[in-house]
Design an enzyme around this catalytic site. Structure first.
Site, mmCIF file in Angstrom:
data_model
loop_
_atom_site.group_PDB
_atom_site.id
_atom_site.type_symbol
_atom_site.label_atom_id
_atom_site.label_comp_id
_atom_site.label_asym_id
_atom_site.label_seq_id
_atom_site.Cartn_x
_atom_site.Cartn_y
_atom_site.Cartn_z
ATOM 1 N N ASN A 15 -23.902 -79.462 2.352
ATOM 2 C CA ASN A 15 -22.522 -79.430 1.873
ATOM 3 C C ASN A 15 -22.139 -77.983 1.523
ATOM 4 O O ASN A 15 -22.607 -77.450 0.527
ATOM 5 C CB ASN A 15 -22.414 -80.353 0.647
ATOM 6 C CG ASN A 15 -21.019 -80.410 0.071
ATOM 7 O OD1 ASN A 15 -20.147 -79.623 0.427
ATOM 8 N ND2 ASN A 15 -20.811 -81.343 -0.839
ATOM 9 N N HIS A 22 -15.072 -83.702 5.570
ATOM 10 C CA HIS A 22 -15.903 -82.866 4.698
ATOM 11 C C HIS A 22 -17.357 -83.315 4.863
ATOM 12 O O HIS A 22 -17.655 -84.502 4.856
ATOM 13 C CB HIS A 22 -15.444 -83.037 3.251
ATOM 14 C CG HIS A 22 -16.352 -82.394 2.263
ATOM 15 N ND1 HIS A 22 -16.804 -81.105 2.421
ATOM 16 C CD2 HIS A 22 -16.910 -82.854 1.113
ATOM 17 C CE1 HIS A 22 -17.597 -80.799 1.405
ATOM 18 N NE2 HIS A 22 -17.674 -81.848 0.609
ATOM 19 N N CYS A 62 -14.491 -78.782 -2.998
ATOM 20 C CA CYS A 62 -14.797 -79.073 -1.585
ATOM 21 C C CYS A 62 -13.550 -79.373 -0.755
ATOM 22 O O CYS A 62 -13.577 -79.288 0.466
ATOM 23 C CB CYS A 62 -15.759 -80.245 -1.486
ATOM 24 S SG CYS A 62 -17.303 -79.965 -2.335
HETATM 25 O O1 UT7 Z 1 -18.495 -82.641 -2.058
HETATM 26 C C1 UT7 Z 1 -18.806 -83.618 -2.988
HETATM 27 C C2 UT7 Z 1 -20.163 -83.264 -3.551
HETATM 28 N N1 UT7 Z 1 -21.026 -84.335 -3.891
HETATM 29 C C3 UT7 Z 1 -21.365 -85.367 -3.098
HETATM 30 O O2 UT7 Z 1 -20.864 -85.563 -2.039
HETATM 31 C C4 UT7 Z 1 -22.425 -86.322 -3.606
HETATM 32 C C5 UT7 Z 1 -22.104 -87.765 -3.310
HETATM 33 N N2 UT7 Z 1 -23.246 -88.616 -3.622
HETATM 34 C C6 UT7 Z 1 -24.304 -88.690 -2.804
HETATM 35 O O3 UT7 Z 1 -24.332 -88.060 -1.770
HETATM 36 C C7 UT7 Z 1 -25.432 -89.630 -3.193
HETATM 37 O O4 UT7 Z 1 -25.070 -90.350 -4.349
HETATM 38 C C8 UT7 Z 1 -26.758 -88.860 -3.470
HETATM 39 C C9 UT7 Z 1 -27.333 -88.356 -2.170
HETATM 40 C C10 UT7 Z 1 -26.538 -87.721 -4.425
HETATM 41 C C11 UT7 Z 1 -27.785 -89.819 -4.078
HETATM 42 O O5 UT7 Z 1 -27.964 -90.938 -3.257
HETATM 43 P P1 UT7 Z 1 -27.972 -92.403 -3.889
HETATM 44 O O6 UT7 Z 1 -28.311 -93.341 -2.811
HETATM 45 O O7 UT7 Z 1 -26.646 -92.582 -4.570
HETATM 46 O O8 UT7 Z 1 -29.176 -92.324 -4.895
HETATM 47 P P2 UT7 Z 1 -29.182 -92.522 -6.481
HETATM 48 O O9 UT7 Z 1 -28.434 -91.441 -7.169
HETATM 49 O O10 UT7 Z 1 -28.790 -93.925 -6.761
HETATM 50 O O11 UT7 Z 1 -30.723 -92.322 -6.782
HETATM 51 C C12 UT7 Z 1 -31.693 -93.194 -6.257
HETATM 52 C C13 UT7 Z 1 -33.059 -92.715 -6.687
HETATM 53 C C14 UT7 Z 1 -33.168 -92.338 -8.165
HETATM 54 O O12 UT7 Z 1 -34.443 -92.778 -8.613
HETATM 55 P P3 UT7 Z 1 -34.595 -94.120 -9.472
HETATM 56 O O13 UT7 Z 1 -33.766 -93.902 -10.706
HETATM 57 O O14 UT7 Z 1 -34.061 -95.228 -8.592
HETATM 58 O O15 UT7 Z 1 -36.066 -94.175 -9.721
HETATM 59 C C15 UT7 Z 1 -33.153 -90.827 -8.153
HETATM 60 O O16 UT7 Z 1 -33.864 -90.272 -9.249
HETATM 61 O O17 UT7 Z 1 -33.403 -91.526 -5.957
HETATM 62 C C16 UT7 Z 1 -33.868 -90.533 -6.868
HETATM 63 N N3 UT7 Z 1 -33.568 -89.215 -6.337
HETATM 64 C C17 UT7 Z 1 -34.391 -88.553 -5.502
HETATM 65 N N4 UT7 Z 1 -35.594 -88.867 -4.986
HETATM 66 C C18 UT7 Z 1 -36.160 -87.975 -4.157
HETATM 67 C C19 UT7 Z 1 -32.447 -88.475 -6.536
HETATM 68 N N5 UT7 Z 1 -32.552 -87.325 -5.837
HETATM 69 C C20 UT7 Z 1 -33.735 -87.356 -5.192
HETATM 70 C C21 UT7 Z 1 -34.388 -86.472 -4.318
HETATM 71 N N6 UT7 Z 1 -35.602 -86.831 -3.822
HETATM 72 N N7 UT7 Z 1 -33.846 -85.296 -3.948
#
Ligand code: UT7
Length: 337
Positions: A286, A256, A116
């Protein structure tokens, strides 16, 4: 800064696929909701390339728009650099395909792999060719078809990514306009938090790797989130210190476009006003290396970024890789722009 010439943006263009994939479409594919995606990322929709549409196709269209605006012919280009992690094929490079498509027979062409953050790595290469007198005009492209490496059965990743391409023409200038400085960084020790494990020499594609879905993006989202904020913040700070500019002198932050929460956290950490941050991730998700040049193009064509303004770009990606670049904007939008 001690250099012979400066590299100035003389043309810009972008291209995204026509097909829009909304959060509601994704609700039909995985266990997710529009509400979750918007709250956690800010994304509402993204673009998805059609089967048969390749990275070089979008890159070529973006390049043609940028060249037209720069008012130079393809055969006047000295170099073409494409930042991509989703090349058309292992080789020839996507840059060589763009070269063939546009007819830039005097240019040398190669790809850069820095995920990225790739566009800023490419921009840094290109501006150095111009600053040291090697090149007069360089085409720099960030292009990625992320949906080709996205697992649409994995809700952790499939809501985040989209496809697109953005291009700028950098030209030699004797005045002080242009790329002021670029800071780059990498930390390979954390490569495993964001990767596509299979398809290279370490884990060649086999029936088993495909069954295990190892040819798709694998990511530890929360780790990436933390490291992205830290790395981009430190990089921007170092860049401002080295260039002698104060944060209050920056007219636009074009980060980004991965997640609105990452951008908000970074902005607050930097003490930067919200109204000077350009965000378009709600429409595109993204787009990896394409995200900054597409955002830059959109901000310019919306009459937001104007000549003489200072633009700070910051990026972060798999590798890990990161960077920041300070640019004095030089293009004036014509009325039909
Ligand atoms: O260019 C670089 C590329 N990557 C990035 O920029 C990613 C950077 N990270 C992020 O943007 C965030 O960490 C995410 C958007 C990926 C996730 O957000 P978060 O607030 O960090 O959520 P989390 O990973 O802590 O997950 C929270 C909950 C989990 O459920 P439990 O374990 O709390 O029951 C996930 O399973 O949200 C769940 N979850 C979803 N729920 C509904 C994860 N993805 C989804 C989804 N829909 N699409």
């Amino acid at each position: 800064m001690n250099r012979e010439y400066s590299a100035k943006v003389t043309g810009i263009g972008s291209c995204v696929p026509k097909h829009v994939l909304t959060n509601h479409d994704l609700e039909q594919m995985v266990d997710t909701s529009d509400e979750w995606i918007q709250t956690r990322t800010g994304i509402r929709e993204r673009r998805k390339a059609d089967p048969g549409e390749a990275t070089s196709d979008l890159a070529t269209t973006a390049a043609e728009i940028a060249l037209k605006e720069a008012g130079i012919l393809p055969q006047d280009l000295d170099a073409i650099i494409v930042a991509t992690t989703t090349p058309d094929m292992t080789f020839p490079s996507t840059a060589c395909m763009v070269q063939k498509n546009i007819g830039a027979q005097h240019a040398f062409a190669y790809d850069i792999s820095a995920a990225c953050a790739g566009f800023l790595f490419a921009l840094s290469n290109a501006s150095q060719y111009i600053e040291n007198g090697t090149c007069q005009s360089v085409l720099v492209i960030g292009a990625d078809l992320m949906t080709h490496i996205t697992d649409f059965e994995d809700r952790n990743t499939c809501v985040l990514f989209g496809d697109g391409a953005g291009a700028v023409v950098l030209s030699k200038s004797l005045d002080e306009e242009g790329i002021i400085r670029t800071e780059l960084g990498s930390d390979g020790r954390h490569g495993d938090i964001l990767s596509v494990p299979a398809g290279g020499t370490k884990l060649p594609l086999t029936e088993e790797t495909v069954t295990l879905r190892k040819h798709y993006i694998s990511m530890n989202g929360s780790e990436v989130f933390k490291m992205a904020v830290r790395a981009m913040g430190n990089s921007a700070k170092k860049l401002l210190e080295k260039t002698g500019y104060d944060i209050h002198q920056i007219d636009w932050l074009v980060p980004h476009q991965a997640n609105k929460r990452i951008i908000d956290t970074l902005r607050k950490k930097m003490g930067f006003p919200e109204e000077k941050v350009f965000i378009n991730l709600q429409h595109y998700g993204n787009m990896s290396a394409a995200s900054i040049p597409v955002a830059l193009d959109e901000a310019y064509r919306s009459h937001l970024i104007k000549p003489d303004q200072l633009v700070l770009m910051v990026a972060f990606g798999g590798g890990l890789t990161w960077g920041s670049s300070l640019l004095r904007w030089s293009l004036e939008l014509k009325n039909d722009g």
